[in-house]
Design a protein around this motif. Structure first.
Motif, PDB file in Angstrom:
ATOM      1  N   ALA A 155      41.939  18.186 -60.715  1.00 51.08           N
ATOM      2  CA  ALA A 155      42.547  16.966 -60.165  1.00 51.08           C
ATOM      3  C   ALA A 155      44.067  16.990 -60.297  1.00 51.08           C
ATOM      4  N   GLY A 156      44.567  17.453 -61.461  1.00 54.69           N
ATOM      5  CA  GLY A 156      46.009  17.461 -61.691  1.00 54.69           C
ATOM      6  C   GLY A 156      46.720  18.625 -61.050  1.00 54.69           C
ATOM      7  N   GLY A 157      45.975  19.666 -60.666  1.00 61.19           N
ATOM      8  CA  GLY A 157      46.573  20.847 -60.053  1.00 61.19           C
ATOM      9  C   GLY A 157      46.355  20.874 -58.553  1.00 61.19           C
ATOM     10  N   GLY A 158      45.231  21.482 -58.138  1.00 60.70           N
ATOM     11  CA  GLY A 158      44.953  21.580 -56.711  1.00 60.70           C
ATOM     12  C   GLY A 158      44.822  20.235 -56.032  1.00 60.70           C
ATOM     13  N   GLY A 159      44.172  19.275 -56.714  1.00 62.02           N
ATOM     14  CA  GLY A 159      44.043  17.948 -56.122  1.00 62.02           C
ATOM     15  C   GLY A 159      45.387  17.289 -55.890  1.00 62.02           C
ATOM     16  N   LEU A 160      46.285  17.429 -56.867  1.00 57.91           N
ATOM     17  CA  LEU A 160      47.617  16.848 -56.709  1.00 57.91           C
ATOM     18  C   LEU A 160      48.369  17.502 -55.550  1.00 57.91           C
ATOM     19  N   LEU A 161      48.192  18.826 -55.372  1.00 61.42           N
ATOM     20  CA  LEU A 161      48.864  19.507 -54.266  1.00 61.42           C
ATOM     21  C   LEU A 161      48.389  18.971 -52.917  1.00 61.42           C
ATOM     22  N   VAL A 162      47.103  18.718 -52.803  1.00 61.00           N
ATOM     23  CA  VAL A 162      46.575  18.184 -51.551  1.00 61.00           C
ATOM     24  C   VAL A 162      47.135  16.788 -51.278  1.00 61.00           C
ATOM     25  N   VAL A 163      47.150  15.939 -52.309  1.00 56.44           N
ATOM     26  CA  VAL A 163      47.714  14.590 -52.146  1.00 56.44           C
ATOM     27  C   VAL A 163      49.209  14.672 -51.840  1.00 56.44           C
ATOM     28  N   HIS A 164      49.912  15.573 -52.537  1.00 57.84           N
ATOM     29  CA  HIS A 164      51.347  15.750 -52.310  1.00 57.84           C
ATOM     30  C   HIS A 164      51.637  16.133 -50.863  1.00 57.84           C
ATOM     31  N   GLN A 165      50.782  16.961 -50.286  1.00 61.78           N
ATOM     32  CA  GLN A 165      50.980  17.399 -48.908  1.00 61.78           C
ATOM     33  C   GLN A 165      50.988  16.217 -47.945  1.00 61.78           C
ATOM     34  N   HIS A 166      50.224  15.171 -48.255  1.00 60.44           N
ATOM     35  CA  HIS A 166      50.103  14.028 -47.345  1.00 60.44           C
ATOM     36  C   HIS A 166      51.019  12.858 -47.710  1.00 60.44           C
ATOM     37  N   TRP A 167      51.205  12.594 -49.003  1.00 59.37           N
ATOM     38  CA  TRP A 167      51.937  11.377 -49.401  1.00 59.37           C
ATOM     39  C   TRP A 167      53.132  11.633 -50.310  1.00 59.37           C
ATOM     40  N   GLY A 168      53.365  12.848 -50.711  1.00 63.03           N
ATOM     41  CA  GLY A 168      54.555  13.144 -51.497  1.00 63.03           C
ATOM     42  C   GLY A 168      54.343  13.062 -53.000  1.00 63.03           C
ATOM     43  N   TRP A 169      55.382  13.443 -53.730  1.00 63.38           N
ATOM     44  CA  TRP A 169      55.334  13.566 -55.179  1.00 63.38           C
ATOM     45  C   TRP A 169      55.069  12.237 -55.880  1.00 63.38           C
ATOM     46  N   THR A 170      55.818  11.208 -55.540  1.00 58.91           N
ATOM     47  CA  THR A 170      55.734   9.929 -56.254  1.00 58.91           C
ATOM     48  C   THR A 170      54.327   9.350 -56.212  1.00 58.91           C
ATOM     49  N   VAL A 171      53.743   9.291 -55.041  1.00 59.78           N
ATOM     50  CA  VAL A 171      52.392   8.740 -54.909  1.00 59.78           C
ATOM     51  C   VAL A 171      51.391   9.604 -55.660  1.00 59.78           C
ATOM     52  N   ALA A 172      51.524  10.921 -55.548  1.00 54.72           N
ATOM     53  CA  ALA A 172      50.567  11.830 -56.188  1.00 54.72           C
ATOM     54  C   ALA A 172      50.558  11.653 -57.705  1.00 54.72           C
ATOM     55  N   VAL A 173      51.733  11.581 -58.316  1.00 54.46           N
ATOM     56  CA  VAL A 173      51.804  11.484 -59.776  1.00 54.46           C
ATOM     57  C   VAL A 173      51.414  10.080 -60.244  1.00 54.46           C
ATOM     58  N   GLN A 174      51.738   9.051 -59.467  1.00 58.24           N
ATOM     59  CA  GLN A 174      51.312   7.705 -59.843  1.00 58.24           C
ATOM     60  C   GLN A 174      49.796   7.554 -59.746  1.00 58.24           C
ATOM     61  N   LEU A 175      49.178   8.198 -58.785  1.00 52.98           N
ATOM     62  CA  LEU A 175      47.723   8.199 -58.711  1.00 52.98           C
ATOM     63  C   LEU A 175      47.126   8.896 -59.934  1.00 52.98           C
ATOM     64  N   MET A 176      47.801   9.934 -60.422  1.00 56.74           N
ATOM     65  CA  MET A 176      47.327  10.610 -61.626  1.00 56.74           C
ATOM     66  C   MET A 176      47.398   9.670 -62.826  1.00 56.74           C
ATOM     67  N   ALA A 177      48.451   8.860 -62.918  1.00 54.50           N
ATOM     68  CA  ALA A 177      48.555   7.878 -63.996  1.00 54.50           C
ATOM     69  C   ALA A 177      47.412   6.864 -63.915  1.00 54.50           C
ATOM     70  N   GLY A 178      47.086   6.427 -62.699  1.00 53.76           N
ATOM     71  CA  GLY A 178      45.979   5.491 -62.535  1.00 53.76           C
ATOM     72  C   GLY A 178      44.644   6.105 -62.942  1.00 53.76           C
ATOM     73  N   LEU A 179      44.467   7.387 -62.663  1.00 51.31           N
ATOM     74  CA  LEU A 179      43.241   8.065 -63.057  1.00 51.31           C
ATOM     75  C   LEU A 179      43.131   8.157 -64.574  1.00 51.31           C
ATOM     76  N   MET A 180      44.263   8.406 -65.243  1.00 50.77           N
ATOM     77  CA  MET A 180      44.267   8.424 -66.710  1.00 50.77           C
ATOM     78  C   MET A 180      43.800   7.088 -67.278  1.00 50.77           C
TER      79      MET A 180
END
Length: 410
Positions: A155-180
């Protein structure tokens, strides 16, 4: 005689899975995604070596393992887990404002800080796992550890890259915080996993006894052999994995495709751990399973060299080749960490197990930091070949060392 209600094994397994999944998220970010994003952001291959700094907290956590384990004894495992999880969520939200493309050094610093907190939490999780699951349940516990941690890295590696491709860094990392946060809620509300089982007459209590000190590790007569195994079993594989990230981009794969490969590899790791690792342990024992799985991994570690030499560009072949390698690696992880879980002293469950993890992480940090420069200087083919050769030499040393372990006899 009054006895405490025993925590059921299912609640313990679920708690372990949630903890290790959360700890895998920043690991996936640092080790599987950040290198791709650094290269994609226009930075050099040698800059990818900066990701090796994120290994340092995992390599050095043995320095504060004793105080953390003593803190758990004073308060509780649940209290320390909660404190570190909230801090990790806050750090993750802050990191979302520092993309690697424009804020390389601040981004790397934030990733290191996030991994520092989660590495500290891992000390607690290790202590909980070893104290309650040493012996016959160690294989299942380590399969959960490997599978859940890999799920977090996915989720934090490949999943984040896929999300980053569509919505960028900020959204991807904030979604990771929500998952935590979502992962922590069941631990916050759950009660059964927190219960401390009463020790049977004459049995060792499930947790540290007295003050935990790092120097007490010397009580193990086979300490040197155990350290040797921990240092060598993964370093060559880490070097290949780190260099693989820029290789994928330079080989024509997009960020999304590189993320998809990371997902595929991590899923194969998890499947290999459960379907190959546990049966190997039951059939061959701890040491036999380590020797067999590590032999398979060493043979397959030449996959990247072979693909580079043959100039393979078909993504289907690349995905399939690394999936086979990852299956073997998953079995190796479960085997090695079952070996060390059963090797650890019940009087220092978190510290002994953590020291072994730190040795692995220290060699990983060195390998990750060195391989970027070697790849730049030697080219991908020669660098992959050198790592493969190192893996062969390490295999011979580890098989020799396994025969001299006193503690791993299960």
């Amino acid at each position: 005689m009054t006895t405490q209600p025993l925590p059921d094994r299912r609640s313990q397994f679920i708690a372990l899975g949630l903890m290790y999944f959360a700890q895998g998220l920043p690991g996936g970010l640092a080790f599987n995604a950040l290198g791709v994003l650094i290269r994609d952001g226009g930075h050099s291959v040698s800059d990818v070596g900066l990701t090796g700094l994120a290994f340092l907290p995992w390599a050095l956590k043995f320095l504060w393992a004793g105080p953390i384990e003593n803190w758990c004894a004073r308060r509780s495992y649940a209290y320390v887990i909660g404190a570190t999880q909230w801090l990790a969520i806050v750090l993750c939200l802050l990191l979302s404002y520092f993309p690697p493309s424009t804020e390389l050094y601040l981004c790397v610093a934030g990733a290191v800080a996030l991994n520092l907190v989660c590495a500290t939490q891992d000390i607690v999780t290790n202590a909980y796992a070893v104290a309650r699951m040493q012996g016959r349940t160690a294989g299942a516990a380590n399969a959960i550890q490997v599978t859940a941690f890999i799920g977090g890295m996915l989720a934090g590696g490949g999943g984040l890259l896929v999300v980053h491709q569509h919505w960028g860094w900020t959204v991807a990392v904030q979604l990771m915080a929500g998952l935590m946060l979502l992962l922590y809620l069941p631990l916050l509300l759950g009660k059964r996993w927190r219960r401390v089982p009463a020790a049977a007459d004459g049995a060792t209590p499930a947790g540290p006894v007295g003050r935990v000190r790092l120097r007490d590790l010397r009580e193990h007569r086979d300490l040197g052999w155990a350290l040797f195994i921990a240092v060598l079993f993964k370093c060559a594989g880490t070097a290949v994995a780190v260099l693989l990230q820029p290789w994928l981009i330079d080989h024509g794969l997009s960020v999304a495709q590189a993320g998809g490969l990371q997902v595929s590899n991590l899923v194969a790791n998890a499947v290999g751990g459960v379907l190959i690792g546990i049966p190997l342990i039951r059939r061959l024992g701890d040491r036999g399973a380590v020797a067999a799985s590590l032999t398979g991994v060493t043979l397959l570690l030449g996959t990247a060299w072979c693909l580079q030499w043959a100039q393979v560009s078909d993504t289907r072949v690349i995905f399939a080749a690394f999936a086979v390698q990852s299956l073997a690696e998953g079995a190796m992880y479960v085997s090695v960490w079952t070996l060390f879980m059963n090797w650890a002293s019940p009087r220092r469950p978190g510290t002994d197990y953590t020291v072994m993890q730190c040795c692995e992480s220290l060699s990983n940090a060195i390998a990750a930091a060195a391989i970027g420069g070697l790849g730049q200087a030697l080219g991908y083919g020669r660098a992959f070949g050198l790592a493969w050769a190192v893996a062969g030499v390490a295999l011979l040393g580890i098989v020799w060392s396994l025969r001299r372990l006193d503690g791993a006899v299960r």
